[in-house]
Structures are given as structure tokens and as C-alpha cells.
Design an enzyme around this catalytic site. Structure first.
Site, PDB file in Angstrom:
ATOM      1  N   SER A 138      20.441 -26.933  -1.173  1.00 35.48           N
ATOM      2  CA  SER A 138      21.559 -26.957  -2.113  1.00 35.48           C
ATOM      3  C   SER A 138      21.007 -26.921  -3.527  1.00 35.48           C
ATOM      4  CB  SER A 138      22.373 -28.243  -1.917  1.00 35.48           C
ATOM      5  OG  SER A 138      23.329 -28.419  -2.953  1.00 35.48           O
ATOM      6  N   TYR A 151      23.475 -37.349  -0.065  1.00 34.98           N
ATOM      7  CA  TYR A 151      23.477 -35.901   0.204  1.00 34.98           C
ATOM      8  C   TYR A 151      22.476 -35.197  -0.695  1.00 34.98           C
ATOM      9  CZ  TYR A 151      24.973 -31.046   0.384  1.00 34.98           C
ATOM     10  OH  TYR A 151      24.986 -29.678   0.511  1.00 34.98           O
TER      11      TYR A 151
END
Length: 247
Positions: A138, A151
């Protein structure tokens, strides 16, 4: 990485980025296997598509991963590409003591899942021609989203893991990192309708064009993620972090 003639395993392939890329790889002339926990979504993903198969897998279950690896190799001995895409993202209020269930699930899913599956398949992949491991991280691996601390940390960990794995597997298995920006999927509630997020089809098309480059970039980075990827190098990290903190 070859663009066609592969046998590709995509975890989390029943929806979102995994589904969009799996179907594009299938359209490009690859045999594709999608995995996930939701059998109905997987069946819908492969409907009407020859040479596209679905197998259920819970990547949080170490025993299930070991059994799955044996089964998928037996069914698809030509498997040469693993795409570690399955993941979860949850917002957390970490400013006071709390229940850590969400944080622990995020670590198990986003870090241990791909590490375990890679370990289960790496010997097989190393024996195949044109083999590759694609780890989906990400943009938040490079600048964290404060309201999703675990996350963001898992994606930073998988970025580091990919860099190290690339060195260890040099000459045996290509290791590629795909770091998406914010994309309109259902990764978090309401995300698919957020106007400032990148449309999924637009993202997938740009990703496929990057995979088609020769040689394949070690990092697949669409234009929208570059402000995050390059924030520290450009001296913009405090400003970008501040922007993310305001979301």
C-alpha cells in the site's frame, strides 16, 4: 514477469483489487486461480471464464495454508506466479488501552498470511520457469494513515519483507511489490463511493500497463501513489502525514 502463459494464484481474488487484476490476467491469456473465504464471491468471479478456477482459503489459518498449498500444486502443477493480495484494514483508536482483536487479526492476515503461503509455495515456484511473487502492499507502507496504525505497519513490514525476499530469491523467483493508492473498493465501509479515491478500473488498467513493461518494475506504482512513495525522499513526509491525519 511474463504477461501471458502463466498460471497465477491470486489470494483475496473474489473482490476489489484482487478480482480486477485476476480477471485482467485471465483476459490476457493466463490460467488464474482465485482464493478467499467467501465461496459465493469466488464463484461469481470465475463465472463464464474457462481456465479460471476458485479455491477457498482462510489465510489466517496456518494449517489450512499448508493443506491448500499441497492441493493447489497437485491441481495446477504449472503454477508459477503467487499474488499475495488478501488483506484486511480496520480503523483503530490506539490512544488508550483497548481490545486488540482487530490489531491481531490484521497482523495475522496481512503479514503472517503471505509469509506462510510464500513459504509453502517457494520451493515449487523456484522450480518453475518465469516464476514470480507479487506482494500487494500500500502507499500507506511509506506514510501511515494514523487512524489505521496496524494496517499501515503491516504494509510497511511487507514492503521490507519484499525487499529482503528479492535479494534471497534473485535468479530463482522474481519478487515484485504492488503498492496501491486509495482505490474505490470495499476494503473499508463506504470506500467504493469516495470521490477522491482512484476508480478501480482505472487503477487496474494502469497496473496492467506497468506489468507489461520490460523489464517488469520491481515496484508497481501508479501515478496516484507516487506522492506517498516519494514523500520521505522529497522531504514531504510531515506534510503528507498531516494530510492523512486530517482524514
Amino acid at each position: 514477469m511474463k504477461t501471458s502463459g502463466n498460471t497465477i494464484l491470486v489470494t483475496g481474488g473474489g473482490s476489489g483489487i484482487g478480482l480486477a487484476l485476476a480477471q485482467r490476467w485471465h483476459d490476457a491469456g493466463n490460467t488464474v486461480i482465485v482464493t478467499g473465504r467467501n465461496a459465493a464471491k469466488l464463484d461469481a468471479a470465475i463465472a463464464g471464464r474457462a481456465n479460471m478456477s476458485a479455491m477457498t482459503l482462510d489465510v489466517t489459518d496456518a494449517n489450512a495454508i499448508a493443506a491448500f498449498a499441497k492441493e493447489v500444486i497437485a491441481k495446477f502443477p504449472g503454477l508459477n506466479i503467487l499474488v499475495n493480495n488478501a488483506g484486511v484494514m480496520m480503523y483503530e483508536a490506539a490512544g488508550a488501552r483497548r481490545d486488540l482483536t482487530d490489531a491481531e487479526t490484521t497482523v495475522i492476515t496481512n503479514i503472517l498470511g503471505p509469509i506462510r503461503l510464500t513459504d509453502a509455495l517457494v520451493d515449487h515456484l523456484a522450480a518453475q520457469d518465469g516464476s514470480a511473487i507479487v506482494n500487494v502492499t500500500s502507499g500507506l507502507a511509506f506514510v501511515p494513515l494514523p487512524k489505521a496504525p496496524t494496517y499501515s505497519a503491516t504494509k510497511a513490514a511487507m514492503h521490507s519483507y519484499s525487499v529482503a525476499l528479492r535479494v534471497q530469491l534473485e535468479g530463482k523467483v522474481e519478487v515484485i511489490e504492488l503498492a496501491p493508492p486509495a482505490v474505490r473498493t470495499e476494503l473499508t465501509p463506504g470506500q467504493s463511493a469516495r470521490e477522491n479515491y482512484m476508480p478501480l478500473d482505472e487503477f487496474a488498467d494502469e497496473v496492467m500497463a506497468l506489468f507489461a513493461r520490460e523489464p517488469t518494475p520491481v515496484e508497481i506504482l501508479v501515478q496516484n501513489v507516487l506522492p506517498l512513495r516519494n514523500a520521505e525522499a522529497n522531504g514531504n513526509l510531515p506534510a503528507v502525514l498531516g494530510m492523512l491525519a486530517a482524514l
